[in-house]
Motif scaffolding. Structure first.
Motif, PDB file in Angstrom:
ATOM      1  N   UNK A   1       0.813  -1.213   0.000  1.00  0.00           N
ATOM      2  CA  UNK A   1       0.000   0.000   0.000  1.00  0.00           C
ATOM      3  C   UNK A   1       0.845   1.261   0.000  1.00  0.00           C
ATOM      4  N   UNK A   2       2.126   1.146   0.377  1.00  0.00           N
ATOM      5  CA  UNK A   2       2.992   2.323   0.448  1.00  0.00           C
ATOM      6  C   UNK A   2       4.321   1.997  -0.209  1.00  0.00           C
ATOM      7  N   UNK A   3       5.115   3.028  -0.469  1.00  0.00           N
ATOM      8  CA  UNK A   3       6.450   2.862  -1.021  1.00  0.00           C
ATOM      9  C   UNK A   3       7.336   2.220   0.032  1.00  0.00           C
ATOM     10  N   UNK A   4       7.855   1.023  -0.261  1.00  0.00           N
ATOM     11  CA  UNK A   4       8.639   0.302   0.739  1.00  0.00           C
ATOM     12  C   UNK A   4      10.128   0.283   0.389  1.00  0.00           C
ATOM     13  N   UNK A   5      10.555   1.162  -0.482  1.00  0.00           N
ATOM     14  CA  UNK A   5      11.977   1.228  -0.776  1.00  0.00           C
ATOM     15  C   UNK A   5      12.739   1.671   0.461  1.00  0.00           C
ATOM     16  N   UNK A   6      14.031   1.328   0.511  1.00  0.00           N
ATOM     17  CA  UNK A   6      14.837   1.652   1.691  1.00  0.00           C
ATOM     18  C   UNK A   6      14.871   3.151   1.942  1.00  0.00           C
ATOM     19  N   UNK A   7      14.980   3.929   0.855  1.00  0.00           N
ATOM     20  CA  UNK A   7      15.044   5.384   1.021  1.00  0.00           C
ATOM     21  C   UNK A   7      13.738   5.933   1.593  1.00  0.00           C
ATOM     22  N   UNK A   8      12.615   5.398   1.078  1.00  0.00           N
ATOM     23  CA  UNK A   8      11.319   5.893   1.542  1.00  0.00           C
ATOM     24  C   UNK A   8      11.077   5.542   2.995  1.00  0.00           C
TER      25      UNK A   8
ATOM     26  N   UNK B   1       5.351  -0.588   9.662  1.00  0.00           N
ATOM     27  CA  UNK B   1       4.102  -1.137  10.197  1.00  0.00           C
ATOM     28  C   UNK B   1       3.096  -0.024  10.460  1.00  0.00           C
ATOM     29  N   UNK B   2       3.553   1.068  11.076  1.00  0.00           N
ATOM     30  CA  UNK B   2       2.662   2.194  11.381  1.00  0.00           C
ATOM     31  C   UNK B   2       2.093   2.789  10.102  1.00  0.00           C
ATOM     32  N   UNK B   3       2.951   3.026   9.109  1.00  0.00           N
ATOM     33  CA  UNK B   3       2.495   3.626   7.856  1.00  0.00           C
ATOM     34  C   UNK B   3       1.529   2.719   7.110  1.00  0.00           C
ATOM     35  N   UNK B   4       1.875   1.427   7.046  1.00  0.00           N
ATOM     36  CA  UNK B   4       1.014   0.487   6.327  1.00  0.00           C
ATOM     37  C   UNK B   4      -0.343   0.356   7.016  1.00  0.00           C
TER      38      UNK B   4
END
Length: 420
Positions: free
Chosen positions: A223-230, A269-272
Motif C-alpha cells: 500500500x505504500x512505497x517500501x523502498x529503503x530510502x522511503x 508497520x505504522x504507515x502500512x
C-alpha cells in the motif's frame, strides 16, 4: 447413556469405536461454581487413557484449574462449562493424544520413553510421536509412573542445557516450531479445533511458503512505497515518542547514518496500518517479509518492536490471530523477555488505558505458547527499568498479579499431585 462415535466426523452408524457422550453438571455459585464430569471414567476407558489426562486437558484448554487426582472419583473443573463445549474440546484431545496419525483409528497405546510420548497403533502398526510442546504432553511426562525426583532433576538439567545452548547461539536460532512440521503427520478428516497447536502450525507453514515465494508478492501490491530510502525518510518523520519507544537498548542503532532497522520496521508497520485502515489489516506475511528484508527476522529486538506495533486497543482478542507469526519469531528465552519488554512499553507508555487488561494479555501469551511459565514468573517477580521507568514497571506488574498468582497456584497444584 447415549453413545457417539469416538471420531465424531465419521457419521457411519456402524462405526465400531464408540464412547459415552460426556455428561456434566454445574454445582455451586459465585466464585465457588464448578463443573463435575460425571462419566469421565467411562469415557476415558473407551479411549484407553487415564481420566487424569482428560481432566487436565480440559483445564489447560479452558484456562481453569482441574483436579487430576480426586479421592472421591469426582472429576471437577473450576467454573461453569456445558457438556457440549467439553465434548468439542474432547475432539481435540482425541485428535492429538488418541488417534493414529496414519490410519486414524483410536487403537493406540501410549509409550513413554526419554520424555517422548509415542502412540503405538495396534491396528496398522504405525508409531507416531505426540507434539511435546503441548501443555498436556508436559503433564503426561511429569506423571510418568517410572519417573520421580531423579527424573525431574534430569529434566531440569536438560532444560538448563537447552537454555545455555540457545544463549550461545544467540539470535541466529530458528524457531522451535519449525522442527515439528511433519512429525505428527496429517490429521486427515479429523478437523483440528480452533486455536489448537496443530492449526497454528499449519498456518505458520502456510504463511512461510507464501513468504518464500517472492514472485507471488510484488512491491506493487504494497500500500505504500517500501523502498529503503522511503522507509528511512518516514522513520525520520516519526513522532519523537514513537522513536524513543523503538530504541530498545544502548547501541540498538545498526546504522550511524540513519534510522536503525528496528525503527524502519516500526515505521513501516505504522504507515502500512494507516494506509490500510488499521493494524489488523497488515498481514503476518507482509510483516515477516519486511523483517526479513531488513535482515532482523530472527533478532530478539524485533519482537519487542512488534509487541508495540502489531496490536491496537483490542490486543487481548488479537493475540491468537498473531500467534503464528510470533511463534515463528520468538525462538528463545531472550526473545520472550524482549517481547514482554515491548508489551510493557505498549501498555505503559503508548496506551496506559490498557494496563487493566494486562492479566488477559499475559493469559493470551501463555495459552498461545508465546511466553513460557518460567519466564512469566520471573518477569512478574521483579520490576525493571530496562524498557519503561520504574514506576510504570511496578504499576504493570501490580496489575499482572491476578494472573501471576493463578500461574503460581496452578504450578503448586501440579507439584502436590506429583508428590502424592
Amino acid at each position: 447413556m447415549a453413545t457417539v462415535n469416538i471420531r465424531r466426523d465419521v457419521t457411519d452408524p456402524f462405526y465400531r469405536y464408540k464412547m459415552e457422550r460426556l455428561q456434566s453438571k454445574i454445582e455451586g455459585k459465585g466464585n465457588g461454581i464448578k463443573t463435575v464430569i460425571v462419566n469421565l471414567n467411562s469415557v476415558a476407558q473407551s479411549l484407553s487413557r487415564p481420566p487424569a489426562y482428560l481432566i487436565k486437558y480440559f483445564g489447560f484448554e479452558l484456562g481453569a484449574q482441574a483436579n487430576a487426582k480426586p479421592t472421591d472419583e469426582r472429576w471437577i473443573i473450576n467454573g461453569a462449562h456445558d457438556a457440549a463445549k467439553l465434548q468439542d474440546y474432547l475432539d481435540g484431545f482425541i485428535s492429538k493424544f488418541v488417534l493414529c496419525k496414519k490410519c486414524k483409528n483410536p487403537e493406540t497405546d501410549v509409550i513413554l520413553k526419554d520424555e517422548k510420548i509415542t502412540l503405538d497403533c495396534k491396528a496398522c502398526g504405525q508409531r507416531t510421536d505426540v507434539d511435546p510442546r503441548l501443555k498436556l504432553s508436559t503433564f503426561i511426562v511429569r506423571n510418568n509412573p517410572k519417573g520421580g525426583k531423579k527424573d525431574k532433576k534430569d529434566k531440569k538439567a536438560r532444560r538448563e542445557a537447552k537454555k545455555e545452548k540457545s544463549q550461545a547461539n544467540g539470535d541466529k536460532d530458528a524457531s522451535p516450531g519449525d522442527s515439528h512440521e511433519s512429525e505428527n503427520g496429517d490429521d486427515g478428516d479429523m478437523a483440528p479445533e480452533a486455536g489448537s497447536d496443530d492449526e497454528l502450525t499449519r498456518r505458520i507453514n502456510s504463511e512461510a511458503k507464501g513468504i518464500e515465494a517472492d514472485a507471488d508478492i510484488e512491491d506493487d501490491d504494497w500500500a505504500v512505497d517500501v523502498s529503503e530510502e522511503a522507509v528511512k525518510a518516514r522513520a525520520k518523520d516519526l513522532p519523537d515518542d514513537l522513536k524513543r519507544s523503538l530504541v530498545l537498548e544502548d547501541g540498538d542503532d545498526d546504522g550511524a547514518d540513519g534510522p536503525s532497522s528496528y525503527e524502519q520496521l516500526g515505521s513501516w508497520v505504522v504507515d502500512t496500518a494507516n494506509e490500510k485502515g488499521g493494524v489488523t489489516n497488515v498481514s503476518d506475511i507482509e510483516i515477516y517479509k519486511k523483517a526479513k528484508e531488513f535482515g532482523i527476522e530472527n533478532k530478539h529486538k524485533t519482537v519487542a518492536v512488534l509487541a508495540q506495533s502489531i496490536f491496537d486497543d483490542k490486543i487481548a482478542k488479537q493475540i491468537e490471530d498473531r500467534a503464528p507469526l510470533l511463534k515463528k519469531m520468538i525462538s528463545s528465552e531472550r526473545h520472550e523477555k524482549a517481547f514482554l519488554g515491548g508489551t510493557e512499553r505498549f501498555v505503559g507508555q503508548d496506551r496506559p488505558a490498557l494496563i487493566s487488561q494486562v492479566p488477559a494479555i499475559l493469559l493470551g501469551y501463555y495459552q498461545n505458547d508465546l511466553v513460557s511459565e518460567e519466564t512469566l514468573k520471573a518477569w512478574g517477580a521483579k520490576a525493571s527499568k530496562k524498557y519503561v521507568d520504574m514506576a510504570t514497571s511496578k504499576k504493570i506488574r501490580k496489575a499482572a498479579q491476578p494472573f501471576i498468582e493463578w500461574l503460581e497456584n496452578a504450578s503448586e497444584d501440579e507439584s502436590e499431585e506429583e508428590s502424592e
